[in-house]
Write an enzyme that holds these catalytic residues in place. Structure first.
Site, PDB file in Angstrom:
ATOM      1  N   ASP A   1      -4.539 -67.937  57.784  1.00 28.70           N
ATOM      2  CA  ASP A   1      -5.839 -67.590  57.206  1.00 28.70           C
ATOM      3  C   ASP A   1      -6.945 -68.405  57.867  1.00 28.70           C
ATOM      4  OD1 ASP A   1      -4.650 -65.813  55.425  1.00 28.70           O
ATOM      5  OD2 ASP A   1      -4.356 -67.378  53.907  1.00 28.70           O
TER       6      ASP A   1
ATOM      7  N   HIS B   1      -4.051 -63.585  62.565  1.00 24.32           N
ATOM      8  CA  HIS B   1      -4.573 -63.468  61.195  1.00 24.32           C
ATOM      9  C   HIS B   1      -3.550 -62.903  60.222  1.00 24.32           C
ATOM     10  CE1 HIS B   1      -7.731 -63.998  58.430  1.00 24.32           C
ATOM     11  NE2 HIS B   1      -8.739 -63.624  59.186  1.00 24.32           N
TER      12      HIS B   1
END
Length: 426
Positions: free
Chosen positions: A400, A396
C-alpha cells in the site's frame, strides 16, 4: 565420408529450449574437436557449445535469435568414415546472463550514492591496442565480448589482450580509444537494423512483462546525508586494509535494519498461485551495467553483513558480472532490488520492478544546496547541506502507498542519523 548430427544437450537447468545467441561456424567451415560452434542462452546463462568431433560443417540450425528445443539438431558435421552418427556434448558455461529490467549503476564519486558497476582494471604492461593484426591463432573471448565487437564492427583479431590470451571489454575500450584518435570526424553513419537477441531480448521481455502485470506506483523523498557522508569519511580514514566504503553499503545496511518492520517490501508475488512470500532473509539484487547488458547479481543474506563485508561483496559480484564469471545462483533469487545511476542519478527516478519482486529502491544523485537548519538557540540558520532523493517503486497489489511512504520515512531517519544506523556496531 559420414555425417554426424550434433544435438543440443540438456544443459542441466531443467529447460526445454535455448536461444541461439551467436554462431562461431557456418556451413563449409572445417572445425576441430572441442572447437566452439555456437553460444546458446537459457533463462539464466549463456553457454558455449563445443564440437565433439572434427570435420566439415554441413548444416546449422537456424539463425541468431532463433529458439531450438533440447535434443534437436544443432549442427550436422561431415566426418571421416562411412557411418552415420549423432550425439551431444557437455556445454561450457562461459558467461551467466541473468535478465534485468532496470538501469544499472556507473561508478560513483564521494558525493553520490555508489554505482554498482566497478571500474575497468587499468591496462598493465604494453599498450592493449594496435592498428594491425596481433593474433596468429584462435581469438579467445566471451560471447558478450564477441557480440559487442560484432555490434561495433570490430575485428577481434586486431585487438591485443592486456594480460593474457583472452580479450575482455577493457581491451575493446582501449582499442576503440586508440583508433578514435585517427578517425575522420564528420562522417555520417549508415542506418542499422539490429536484431534483438540474447540478453537484450530477455531484458525487453522482462521489462514488458513487469509493466504489463504489475501496477506500479512510485514515491520519492529527500534525505539529508551530510552527517552520513561525514561518518563515511571517518570510517574510510580508519579502514586499514578493508575496502573503501561508498554510500551504497550504508544504504543497504539501513534498508536491512528496517525490513523486519516492513516485511511486505522484501517479498515475491506468484501471480499464478496468487501467493505472496515474505522473505526473512534479504537477498538484495543490484542492477548492474555490464558490457553484455544489464544484470542483477545478488548479495545473499545482506542483513547479516556489516558495511565492510557489503562493500567487499558488492565489488566481487560487480566484477564477476562484468567479466562473465558470475555463477547462475549469484544472478537469481533476489527478494528486493536496489538501482542507481550514481552521479548521473538525476533528481528522481521511477524504476521498474524486477518481477516477481514487489519493490525496487533507487537512490539518486547527491547534491549540495542551502537549507534552513536549527541554530541550537531556538532559531534557524542557512547552511550548505548534502541532499539525496530516494525513490521507491512498489507493486500496488501487495504494498500500500502508506506502507511504502512509512518505509521511506523510516529510512530517512536512519540515513540522517548515522549513530542510529551504526548503534549495534554494524
Amino acid at each position: 565420408m559420414g555425417r554426424y548430427t550434433f544435438r543440443l544437450p540438456d544443459i542441466g537447468e531443467g529447460i526445454a529450449e535455448a536461444e541461439i545467441v551467436a554462431w562461431h561456424v557456418q556451413p563449409g567451415d572445417t572445425i576441430a574437436e572441442d572447437q566452439p560452434i555456437a553460444d546458446m542462452m537459457t533463462d539464466k546463462a549463456t553457454v558455449e557449445m563445443e564440437s565433439p568431433v572434427s570435420g566439415t560443417v554441413l548444416e546449422v540450425a537456424g539463425e541468431a535469435g532463433d529458439t531450438i528445443a533440447i535434443g534437436s539438431m544443432l549442427v550436422v558435421i561431415e566426418v571421416e568414415g562411412e557411418s552415420e552418427g549423432e550425439g551431444t556434448a557437455p556445454a561450457t558455461t562461459v558467461e551467466v546472463a541473468k535478465d534485468t529490467v532496470e538501469p544499472a549503476l556507473p561508478d560513483a564519486d564521494d558525493d553520490a550514492p555508489e554505482a554498482i558497476e566497478t571500474p575497468e582494471p587499468e591496462p598493465q604492461g604494453e599498450p592493449v591496442a594496435t592498428p594491425g593484426p596481433v593474433h596468429t591463432g584462435r581469438v579467445l573471448a566471451s560471447p558478450a565480448v564477441r557480440a559487442r565487437a560484432k555490434d561495433l564492427g570490430l575485428d577481434l583479431a586486431q585487438v591485443r589482450p592486456a594480460t593474457d590470451a583472452r580479450i575482455r571489454h577493457a581491451d575493446l575500450d582501449a582499442f576503440i580509444s586508440y583508433n578514435a584518435a585517427f578517425a575522420t570526424p564528420g562522417a555520417a553513419r549508415a542506418d542499422e537494423a539490429i536484431k534483438v537477441i540474447g540478453l537484450r531480448k530477455r531484458i525487453a521481455q522482462n521489462m514488458a512483462a513487469s509493466k504489463r502485470h504489475i501496477p506500479h506506483f512510485s514515491y520519492v523523498e529527500e534525505c539529508d546525508v551530510t552527517e552520513l557522508e561525514r561518518v563515511r569519511a571517518q570510517l574510510n580514514a580508519a579502514r586499514g586494509d578493508r575496502p573503501k566504503l561508498t554510500m551504497l553499503p550504508l544504504l543497504i545496511r539501513a534498508i536491512c535494519r528496517l525490513i523486519p518492520d516492513f516485511p511486505m517490501i522484501n517479498a515475491r508475488y506468484d501471480d499464478e498461485a496468487n501467493v505472496v512470500v515474505r522473505h526473512g532473509g534479504v537477498h538484495l539484487g543490484m542492477a548492474t551495467q555490464t558490457g553484455s547488458g544489464l544484470m542483477v547479481p545478488v548479495i545473499r543474506d545482506a542483513q547479516s553483513r556489516n558495511p565492510w563485508q557489503l562493500a567487499r561483496e558488492i565489488a566481487r559480484l560487480a566484477n564477476a558480472a562484468r567479466d562473465g564469471t558470475a555463477k547462475s545462483d549469484e544472478l537469481s533469487g533476489s527478494t528486493l532490488t536496489i538501482t542507481s545511476l550514481g552521479p548521473l542519478g538525476g533528481v528522481a527516478a521511477t524504476p521498474v520492478i524486477n518481477r516477481p519482486e514487489v519493490a525496487i529502491i533507487g537512490p539518486n544523485r547527491i547534491v549540495e544546496r542551502p537549507m534552513f537548519v536549527p541554530d541550537g538557540m531556538g532559531g534557524e540558520r542557512i547552511e550548505k547541506r548534502k541532499l539525496m532523493n530516494v525513490s521507491i517503486s512498489c507493486d500496488h497489489r501487495v504494498v500500500d502507498g502508506y506502507d511504502a511512504a512509512s518505509f521511506v520515512q523510516e529510512l530517512k531517519k536512519l540515513v540522517e542519523a548515522p549513530a542510529l544506523l551504526l548503534a549495534d556496531g554494524g
